[in-house]
Motif scaffolding. Structure first.
Motif, PDB file in Angstrom:
ATOM      1  N   ASP A   1       0.836  -1.207   0.000  1.00  0.00           N
ATOM      2  CA  ASP A   1       0.000   0.000   0.000  1.00  0.00           C
ATOM      3  C   ASP A   1       0.869   1.256   0.000  1.00  0.00           C
ATOM      4  N   VAL A   2       2.002   1.188   0.690  1.00  0.00           N
ATOM      5  CA  VAL A   2       2.945   2.309   0.706  1.00  0.00           C
ATOM      6  C   VAL A   2       3.512   2.547  -0.692  1.00  0.00           C
ATOM      7  N   TYR A   3       3.805   1.466  -1.397  1.00  0.00           N
ATOM      8  CA  TYR A   3       4.343   1.608  -2.752  1.00  0.00           C
ATOM      9  C   TYR A   3       3.372   2.366  -3.659  1.00  0.00           C
ATOM     10  N   PHE A   4       2.084   2.053  -3.546  1.00  0.00           N
ATOM     11  CA  PHE A   4       1.091   2.759  -4.363  1.00  0.00           C
ATOM     12  C   PHE A   4       0.918   4.203  -3.889  1.00  0.00           C
ATOM     13  N   ARG A   5       0.952   4.428  -2.586  1.00  0.00           N
ATOM     14  CA  ARG A   5       0.801   5.787  -2.059  1.00  0.00           C
ATOM     15  C   ARG A   5       1.939   6.700  -2.495  1.00  0.00           C
ATOM     16  N   THR A   6       3.149   6.168  -2.514  1.00  0.00           N
ATOM     17  CA  THR A   6       4.305   6.988  -2.871  1.00  0.00           C
ATOM     18  C   THR A   6       4.512   7.102  -4.377  1.00  0.00           C
ATOM     19  N   GLY A   7       3.864   6.239  -5.140  1.00  0.00           N
ATOM     20  CA  GLY A   7       4.030   6.265  -6.583  1.00  0.00           C
ATOM     21  C   GLY A   7       5.074   5.307  -7.104  1.00  0.00           C
ATOM     22  N   LEU A   8       5.733   4.531  -6.200  1.00  0.00           N
ATOM     23  CA  LEU A   8       6.680   3.523  -6.661  1.00  0.00           C
ATOM     24  C   LEU A   8       5.980   2.539  -7.602  1.00  0.00           C
TER      25      LEU A   8
ATOM     26  N   LEU B   1      -6.708   3.159  -1.946  1.00  0.00           N
ATOM     27  CA  LEU B   1      -5.588   2.348  -1.488  1.00  0.00           C
ATOM     28  C   LEU B   1      -6.122   1.101  -0.792  1.00  0.00           C
ATOM     29  N   GLY B   2      -5.281   0.106  -0.675  1.00  0.00           N
ATOM     30  CA  GLY B   2      -5.650  -1.106   0.039  1.00  0.00           C
ATOM     31  C   GLY B   2      -6.015  -2.232  -0.900  1.00  0.00           C
ATOM     32  N   MET B   3      -5.461  -3.428  -0.620  1.00  0.00           N
ATOM     33  CA  MET B   3      -5.612  -4.549  -1.538  1.00  0.00           C
ATOM     34  C   MET B   3      -6.258  -5.781  -0.933  1.00  0.00           C
TER      35      MET B   3
ATOM     36  N   TYR C   1     -10.924 -11.213   0.102  1.00  0.00           N
ATOM     37  CA  TYR C   1     -10.230 -11.015  -1.173  1.00  0.00           C
ATOM     38  C   TYR C   1      -8.853 -10.428  -0.932  1.00  0.00           C
ATOM     39  N   ALA C   2      -8.021 -10.532  -1.959  1.00  0.00           N
ATOM     40  CA  ALA C   2      -6.725  -9.860  -1.990  1.00  0.00           C
ATOM     41  C   ALA C   2      -6.379  -9.582  -3.441  1.00  0.00           C
ATOM     42  N   GLY C   3      -5.769  -8.431  -3.688  1.00  0.00           N
ATOM     43  CA  GLY C   3      -5.348  -8.088  -5.033  1.00  0.00           C
ATOM     44  C   GLY C   3      -6.028  -6.841  -5.542  1.00  0.00           C
ATOM     45  N   ARG C   4      -5.671  -6.466  -6.766  1.00  0.00           N
ATOM     46  CA  ARG C   4      -6.196  -5.252  -7.370  1.00  0.00           C
ATOM     47  C   ARG C   4      -7.612  -5.494  -7.869  1.00  0.00           C
ATOM     48  N   PRO C   5      -8.419  -4.426  -8.035  1.00  0.00           N
ATOM     49  CA  PRO C   5      -8.027  -3.018  -7.956  1.00  0.00           C
ATOM     50  C   PRO C   5      -7.919  -2.512  -6.517  1.00  0.00           C
ATOM     51  N   ASN C   6      -7.118  -1.464  -6.338  1.00  0.00           N
ATOM     52  CA  ASN C   6      -7.007  -0.830  -5.038  1.00  0.00           C
ATOM     53  C   ASN C   6      -8.361  -0.264  -4.607  1.00  0.00           C
ATOM     54  N   GLY C   7      -8.493  -0.038  -3.295  1.00  0.00           N
ATOM     55  CA  GLY C   7      -9.723   0.544  -2.783  1.00  0.00           C
ATOM     56  C   GLY C   7     -10.259  -0.118  -1.536  1.00  0.00           C
TER      57      GLY C   7
END
Length: 324
Positions: free
Chosen positions: A44-51, A60-62, A86-92
């Motif tokens: 979740d941090v990776y998506f928040r920071t843009g990595l 956010l949240g998977m 569940y686990a995985g995309r999409p985020n939210g």
């Protein structure tokens, strides 16, 4: 209207906004899930920071768990009233409720609580594919697993013990070392006070290990290659310390024709049959008591910034969840 976390731009924990969101009705193949708990993971941090990129504004949240409240047309696998996870995309997942593809959901056994499910789906499914598909362990191997006191790590400690694998784990403090040992890690190395390459060689009588599972990235990648036996496999599945630096393929050849892979849960669970089989295996490990999910941090959804601060500062151990 439901409360949810949204980001308009990438950045630090302060970019996460606790806002009202109007959901509407689920469309074809979609369901509305009222969430009882949401997972908190380093990805979740990776998506928040843009990595890891995603469309913005976004959520956010998977992973999460809850009850299906409404279904759209052409929904398979679940129905209204089902307990699901569940686990995985999409985020939210950071939300009181969300609309999402029904294909991502699996029915949750009554024996597993919503909180346990939210804490284990991403991490537990990760261990399942790492141990049984990426490098299929047969029992009897000695392996190296970094971040052994984290959420994935504590599940891995128990899973390895259950299938007869000797796990060498690395941690960042003596307290975390004791935690990993308590969960079944056979050998624990504090990388802040010990040279983990030297210790792995000592433990394996100089042979090295057939596989390294590494979610740390930049700080451990090259030394991890030095822990592998010839023809060993480097499994790089995370970047907690930053992205893996560029390296030449000759690094693999000079250490004995090593293999390397960069797996993700989304690839391994892309097919419905695979997802169901992986989830069933995870559920059976938890229901049998061989793997216990150790929830050590609980935050309200509105405390998500504090949760991310503590996660990035490596103050958390075991699994963490958000409670809507």
């Amino acid at each position: 209207m439901v409360k949810a976390i949204r980001i308009q731009q990438t950045g630090g924990p302060e970019v996460m906004e606790y806002v009202d969101v109007e959901l509407g009705a689920p469309g074809p193949g979609e369901v509305l899930v009222r969430q009882k708990a949401c997972g908190l993971n380093f990805i979740d941090v990776y998506f928040r920071t843009g990595l890891y990129p995603q469309a913005l504004p976004g959520g956010l949240g998977m992973e999460g768990a809850g009850i299906v409240e409404a279904v759209g047309p052409d929904v398979k696998y679940v129905q209204v009233g089902d307990r699901v996870a569940y686990a995985g995309r999409p985020n939210g997942a950071y939300a009181e409720a969300r609309i999402m593809p029904a294909d991502n959901l699996v029915r949750l056994p009554d024996s597993i609580s919503f909180e346990t499910a939210a804490a284990m789906m991403l991490q537990g499914l990760t261990v399942q594919y790492l141990f049984h598909r990426t490098f299929p362990l047969q029992g009897g191997e000695t392996i190296l697993f970094h971040a052994a006191a984290g959420g994935v790590g504590l599940i891995a400690c128990q899973w390895a013990r259950a299938i007869g694998v000797t796990m060498i784990g690395t941690v960042g403090s003596d307290e975390k070392a004791e935690l990993a040992k308590a969960h079944g890690c056979a050998h624990v190395i504090n990388y802040n006070t010990e040279n983990f390459v030297q210790r792995v060689r000592e433990i394996t009588d100089g042979k090295g290990v057939p596989v390294v599972y590494d979610s740390i990235g930049k700080d451990t990648f090259i030394p991890s290659l030095d822990c592998l036996a010839p023809l060993g496999m480097m499994v790089s599945f995370g970047n907690a310390s930053g992205p893996v630096p560029e390296f030449g393929l000759g690094e693999l050849a000079s250490r004995g024709s090593l293999f390397i892979t960069r797996p993700s849960l989304m690839s391994y669970a892309a097919k419905r049959d695979d997802l169901e089989q992986m989830a069933a295996h995870l559920f059976s490990m938890v229901e049998s008591g061989k793997v216990k999910i150790d929830i050590r941090q609980r935050y309200s959804l509105s405390e998500v910034a504090r949760a991310h601060h503590e996660l990035e500062a490596r103050k958390t151990t075991g699994s963490s969840i958000l409670i809507p």
